[in-house]
Design an enzyme around this catalytic site. Sequence first.
Site, PDB file in Angstrom:
ATOM      1  N   ASP A   1      -2.296  -0.918   5.848  1.00  0.00           N
ATOM      2  CA  ASP A   1      -2.718  -0.280   7.098  1.00  0.00           C
ATOM      3  C   ASP A   1      -4.218  -0.071   7.235  1.00  0.00           C
ATOM      4  OD1 ASP A   1      -2.780   1.888   5.087  1.00  0.00           O
ATOM      5  OD2 ASP A   1      -3.150   3.161   6.828  1.00  0.00           O
TER       6      ASP A   1
ATOM      7  N   LYS B   1      -8.824  -4.961  -3.297  1.00  0.00           N
ATOM      8  CA  LYS B   1      -7.393  -5.176  -3.536  1.00  0.00           C
ATOM      9  C   LYS B   1      -7.049  -6.661  -3.621  1.00  0.00           C
ATOM     10  CE  LYS B   1      -5.350  -1.033  -1.449  1.00  0.00           C
ATOM     11  NZ  LYS B   1      -4.331  -0.569  -0.475  1.00  0.00           N
TER      12      LYS B   1
ATOM     13  N   ASP C   1      -7.026  -2.899   2.843  1.00  0.00           N
ATOM     14  CA  ASP C   1      -5.921  -3.857   2.761  1.00  0.00           C
ATOM     15  C   ASP C   1      -6.301  -5.220   3.331  1.00  0.00           C
ATOM     16  OD1 ASP C   1      -3.851  -2.147   1.642  1.00  0.00           O
ATOM     17  OD2 ASP C   1      -3.947  -1.077   3.542  1.00  0.00           O
TER      18      ASP C   1
ATOM     19  N   ASP D   1       0.833  -1.194   0.000  1.00  0.00           N
ATOM     20  CA  ASP D   1       0.000   0.000   0.000  1.00  0.00           C
ATOM     21  C   ASP D   1       0.876   1.255   0.000  1.00  0.00           C
ATOM     22  OD1 ASP D   1      -2.369   1.618   0.514  1.00  0.00           O
ATOM     23  OD2 ASP D   1      -1.711   1.703   2.595  1.00  0.00           O
TER      24      ASP D   1
ATOM     25  N   ASP E   1      -0.535   5.004   1.105  1.00  0.00           N
ATOM     26  CA  ASP E   1      -0.901   5.876   2.222  1.00  0.00           C
ATOM     27  C   ASP E   1      -0.928   5.114   3.542  1.00  0.00           C
ATOM     28  OD1 ASP E   1      -1.412   8.387   0.847  1.00  0.00           O
ATOM     29  OD2 ASP E   1      -3.101   7.350  -0.078  1.00  0.00           O
TER      30      ASP E   1
END
Length: 229
Positions: A177, A154, A181, A8, A10
Site C-alpha cells: 500500500d 523491499k 512497496d 506488507d 501495515d
Amino acid sequence: MTPPLAVDIDGTLTRQDKSIDPRVFDVLRAWADEAPVIIATGKAFPYPVGLCEFLGIPLRAIAENGGVVYVEEAGEVVYNGDPDAAWAVAEAFEQEGYDLGWGPADMVNRWRETEVAVSLDRPGDRLRELAAREGQEVVDTGYAYHVKSPSVNKGTGLVSAADGLGLDPEEFVAVGDSENDAEVFTVAGESFAVANADEHARAAADHVLDASFADGFLAVAESFGIATQ
C-alpha cells in the site's frame, strides 16, 4: 498453481485502525501451505518474525525496508544498509532541537538495526536535507519517515529472500500500500496495490484493487484460489 507471496503488514493486512484484521490469519496459513509466504515490512525485524511465529508459518521476513532479510531455509540473517549513517542523521536532527517523536522509551526504534524511523509529525523536509548530507534517503511509508540507505529497499530484499528459497523474484505476487512497496512491485512478477495505497504504490502496481486494507488482500487471496471464509 498458487504463486509465492510477498505481503506488507501495515495498511495491507490491517484494518483502518492499524490493528491486524484477524481474517487474514487463516488465509496466510492456507497460502503458506501452498507456496512460500514472505512478510515484507518497514517494521523492525522482530515484528515479521513474531507474526510468522504466531501464525505458525515458516520464518520468512523482509524487515526495515529490505535492511534485514531472513528465510529459515537459508539459515542466515542478512543485514543491508548503513545504520551508522542513519543514526548520524538522527543525531543531527536532534541537535537541531527535534526528537524522533516516539517518547523516551522509543519502542519504534528499540529493535531497529539498519535504519531509523521518525514520526510523521516531525519536519520531513529538514530530515531529508540532513539525510542527503549522509548519503541517506527518507521514505514516507504513511506510518513513519524511514532514514535508510538508498541502495536498500523491499525490492532488493525480495531478490535476496527469493535467492534463499531458490526462487526467482518474478515468481512472486506482491501486495502492499505504500511508497516502500513500489520497489518490490517492480521486482515481483505480479503486484497489487490495495485501494488505500498511496500514489507511488498505485503507479508501480500491475493492479489497483477496489477494496482497501485487509479486504484488498483477501480479494487477492480469493483470486488465487485461497479460501477466505
